[in-house]
Design an enzyme around this catalytic site. Structure first.
Site, PDB file in Angstrom:
ATOM      1  N   ARG A   1     -10.656   3.889  -1.192  1.00  3.43           N
ATOM      2  CA  ARG A   1     -10.238   3.255  -0.145  1.00  3.43           C
ATOM      3  C   ARG A   1     -10.430   4.137   1.060  1.00  3.43           C
ATOM      4  NH1 ARG A   1      -5.716   2.010  -4.142  1.00  3.43           N
ATOM      5  NH2 ARG A   1      -5.506  -0.489  -4.189  1.00  3.43           N
TER       6      ARG A   1
ATOM      7  N   HIS B   1       0.735  -1.197   0.012  1.00  2.00           N
ATOM      8  CA  HIS B   1      -0.014   0.105   0.186  1.00  2.00           C
ATOM      9  C   HIS B   1       0.835   1.092  -0.181  1.00  2.00           C
ATOM     10  CE1 HIS B   1      -3.338  -2.707   0.549  1.00  2.00           C
ATOM     11  NE2 HIS B   1      -3.949  -1.938  -0.111  1.00  2.00           N
TER      12      HIS B   1
ATOM     13  N   ASN C   1      -4.518  -7.279  -6.658  1.00  7.31           N
ATOM     14  CA  ASN C   1      -3.270  -7.177  -5.861  1.00  7.31           C
ATOM     15  C   ASN C   1      -3.279  -7.957  -4.602  1.00  7.31           C
ATOM     16  OD1 ASN C   1      -2.884  -4.727  -7.106  1.00  7.31           O
ATOM     17  ND2 ASN C   1      -3.810  -3.309  -5.459  1.00  7.31           N
ATOM     18  N   ASP C   2      -4.613  -8.321  -4.203  1.00  4.85           N
ATOM     19  CA  ASP C   2      -4.648  -9.444  -3.030  1.00  4.85           C
ATOM     20  C   ASP C   2      -4.943 -10.839  -3.884  1.00  4.85           C
ATOM     21  OD1 ASP C   2      -4.567  -8.513  -0.480  1.00  4.85           O
ATOM     22  OD2 ASP C   2      -6.147  -7.086  -0.686  1.00  4.85           O
TER      23      ASP C   2
ATOM     24  N   GLU D   1     -11.158 -11.191  -4.481  1.00 11.63           N
ATOM     25  CA  GLU D   1      -9.912 -11.082  -4.079  1.00 11.63           C
ATOM     26  C   GLU D   1      -9.124 -12.036  -3.257  1.00 11.63           C
ATOM     27  OE1 GLU D   1      -8.873  -7.153  -2.020  1.00 11.63           O
ATOM     28  OE2 GLU D   1     -10.435  -7.306  -0.848  1.00 11.63           O
TER      29      GLU D   1
ATOM     30  N   CYS E   1     -10.110  -3.411 -10.109  1.00 10.04           N
ATOM     31  CA  CYS E   1      -9.558  -2.094  -9.433  1.00 10.04           C
ATOM     32  C   CYS E   1      -8.068  -2.373  -8.760  1.00 10.04           C
ATOM     33  CB  CYS E   1     -10.387  -1.819  -8.435  1.00 10.04           C
ATOM     34  SG  CYS E   1     -10.682  -2.802  -7.184  1.00 10.04           S
TER      35      CYS E   1
END
Ligand code: PEP
Ligand code: MG
Length: 586
Positions: free
Chosen positions: A315, A208, A474-475, A451, A522
């Protein structure tokens, strides 16, 4: 002597400037420039704080009980001596006079210089005096908080013309922050700061911290291992955010080369900016939605500036972080969400419920200290469901903001069907509470983030239970490949093009089509122009990314023929080495 350090490329562009080393524990110290006519006042402010500490220590010395250990008196002597040390005081004054740093920044900068000297001492006793120096500096800093600088608010970063090399050795040189680690909350604090680039020792490409750096559109390199030890305070450095390289003490030839690269980057950005008003439609007429990822309501300005047609990911956890345990109440959250909704001027805003945990701790706890395995711990929806009062507060705030414009509600990290049911119950409860109280609120579409591989594998159930889906690559990559996204030691294995990842993405897109539910993506993959054609071929029609990436991705969309990409994309994900196929067709 010129040398280079290799790390992970995070945010495009080149920054050339002087290094500012900041210890992780000192990141909350204010960093801003003062005006030239404020130098004497700033030095006086420091003097007052230092004198107060001297008096404090002298008082302690005087009141020391007779039977106090001898070491204690000796320690106070050492602290008093360090406080009055020439190198400390003249050094600090120099940073204020010559660089126009505010007093706290000057003090911590000089501390870093002296700490390095202590580290290099042969004598173990002298080496240990670094801890004393740190305590002394800490005391002075404490005295300074509360005695605010005459500069009420940090002035905006000094402007310098892009591409221009400012080799003037005084205060208006660009600065590059070098730190061992920066938490996402620290990064956010630096968002409006004076730094032209960032380098950190730790962190992965989609940590992050890296994500926030990218959203700031500032050249950054993470995972540079020992950079904070190798670079010295005030060294000239070049940060190549595209190649992931940091060059220390560059020669004039290298400087000229990178100065050229900087100017090329500026020209390319200028060229792309002309696409702002061009609709994102493929050559075969497919309309593609290009949305923005934001961290704060203010970011909507950057989103509109590049022609985003909405916010695909707000976020919200950034409103919760670095607040020393005091969470934002319903009113504060409502105002923030409303500001984002109004900021987008009628375009939709997707607000994700709080996703703290893993590398986004609520407070300053470094993630490696928090839990054994925080990425697999109580994060995102798991935390929200374990704190129903907090979750209800957030849901009410989001529903209230929906009275001011189109809002989508997005739930992170769902894996269990039970979590879907619990979320739905709490959402109904939040709505009922607002109705009972007669508080205005609006309708929201509710979406699930895909995710976690478990969710992707039973994605039909998620598609049935929600209005839309959003793929958090990302996850999804982190959990599918068992690679901590924040750990630079395994960063080489973090592979968005792993066939398993691509097949889960494709399966989610297909489920969306089967159930007539829109699917967005996203994660950072959405903002990588090298992947746009592949994702279009797999059927993705909604991309959400940092505003800074939107125009480069739009350029790829305009060049693509989505229907013709379909067979090729299916062949890529069926291949053992999708990356090779992608490279071959580039
Ligand atoms: C993701 O995981 O892809 C995502 C968009 O969420 P975050 O990066 O905030 O975890
Ligand atoms: Mg995520």
């Amino acid at each position: 002597m010129t040398f280079s350090i290799h790390g992970l490329a995070v945010a495009r562009g080149v920054a050339i400037g002087r290094a500012v080393l900041v210890a992780s524990s000192r990141l909350d110290v204010a960093h801003y420039f003062i005006e030239a006519d404020q130098v004497e006042a700033e030095i006086a402010r420091l003097r007052v704080a230092r004198n107060s500490v001297v008096e404090e220590l002298q008082r302690l010395q005087k009141d020391l009980p007779k039977d106090a250990p001898h070491e204690l008196a000796a320690l106070l002597d050492v602290h008093l001596m360090l406080l009055q040390d020439e190198e400390l005081t003249t050094g600090v004054k120099r940073w204020i006079r010559e660089r126009l740093y505010n007093a706290e920044w000057a003090l911590t900068t000089q501390y870093e210089v002296l700490a390095r000297q202590f580290d290099e001492m042969e004598d173990a006793y002298l080496r240990e005096r670094k801890a004393d120096l740190e305590q002394v500096v800490e005391r002075v800093l404490r005295h300074m908080t509360g005695a605010a600088s005459p500069v009420a608010a940090p002035p905006p970063a000094r402007a310098h013309r892009e591409g221009e090399l400012l080799l003037d050795d005084r205060h208006d040189v660009p600065l590059v922050l070098v730190a061992h680690d920066l938490s996402p909350a620290d990064m956010l604090q630096f968002k409006k700061s004076v730094f032209a680039g960032f380098v950190t020792d730790v962190g992965g490409k989609t940590s992050h911290t890296a994500i926030v750096a990218r959203s700031m559109d500032i050249p950054a390199v993470v995972g540079a291992r020992t950079a904070s030890q190798l670079v010295r305070q005030d060294d000239w450095i070049i940060v190549d955010g595209e190649a992931g390289i940091v060059i220390v003490d560059p020669s004039p030839i290298i400087l000229a080369e990178y100065g050229f690269k900087q100017r090329q980057g500026a020209l390319e950005r200028e060229r792309l900016s002309r696409l702002r008003h061009t609709p994102a439609v493929t050559r075969d007429g497919q309309r593609i939605e290009l949305l923005a990822n934001i961290e704060m309501p203010d970011d909507t300005r950057a989103a509109l500036k590049v022609g985003a047609v909405g916010v695909g990911l707000f976020r919200s956890e950034f409103l919760f972080m670095g607040r020393h345990g005091v969470l934002p109440d319903e009113e504060e959250q409502y105002q923030a969400y409303r500001a984002a909704v109004e900021g987008m001027q009628g375009l939709p805003v997707t607000i994700r419920t709080v996703d703290v945990g893993a590398d986004k701790p609520l407070d300053e706890v470094r993630h490696d200290e928090a839990h054994l395995n925080p990425a697999l711990g109580l994060r995102a929806i798991r935390w929200s469901l374990s704190e129903p009062a907090m979750f209800l507060t957030q849901l009410r705030a989001i529903l209230r903001a929906a009275a001011h414009g189109p809002v989508n509600l997005l739930i992170p990290m769902l894996a269990h069907l039970g979590e879907i049911r619990q979320t739905q119950v709490l959402l109904a409860q939040a709505r009922a509470q607002l109705e009972r109280a007669g508080t205005p609120h609006g309708w929201v579409r509710v979406g699930a983030m895909i995710e976690v591989p478990a969710a992707a594998l039973i994605v039909d159930r998620f598609a049935q239970g929600f209005d839309f889906l959003s793929i958090g690559t990302n996850d999804l990559i982190q959990y599918t490949l068992a690679i901590d996204r924040a750990d630079e030691t395994v960063a080489h294995l973090y592979d968005p093009l792993h066939p398993a990842v691509l097949r889960l993405i494709a399966a989610t897109l297909d489920a969306g089509t089967r159930h007539g539910k829109p699917v967005s993506l996203c994660g950072e993959m959405a903002g990588d122009p090298a992947l746009t054609r592949l994702l279009l071929g797999l059927g993705l029609r909604s991309f959400s990314m940092h505003p800074a990436q939107i125009l480069a991705v739009k350029q790829e969309v305009l060049r693509a023929d989505a229907a013709r990409l379909r067979d090729w994309a299916l062949a890529v994900i069926a291949a053992d080495e999708p990356a090779a196929m992608l490279a071959a067709s580039a």
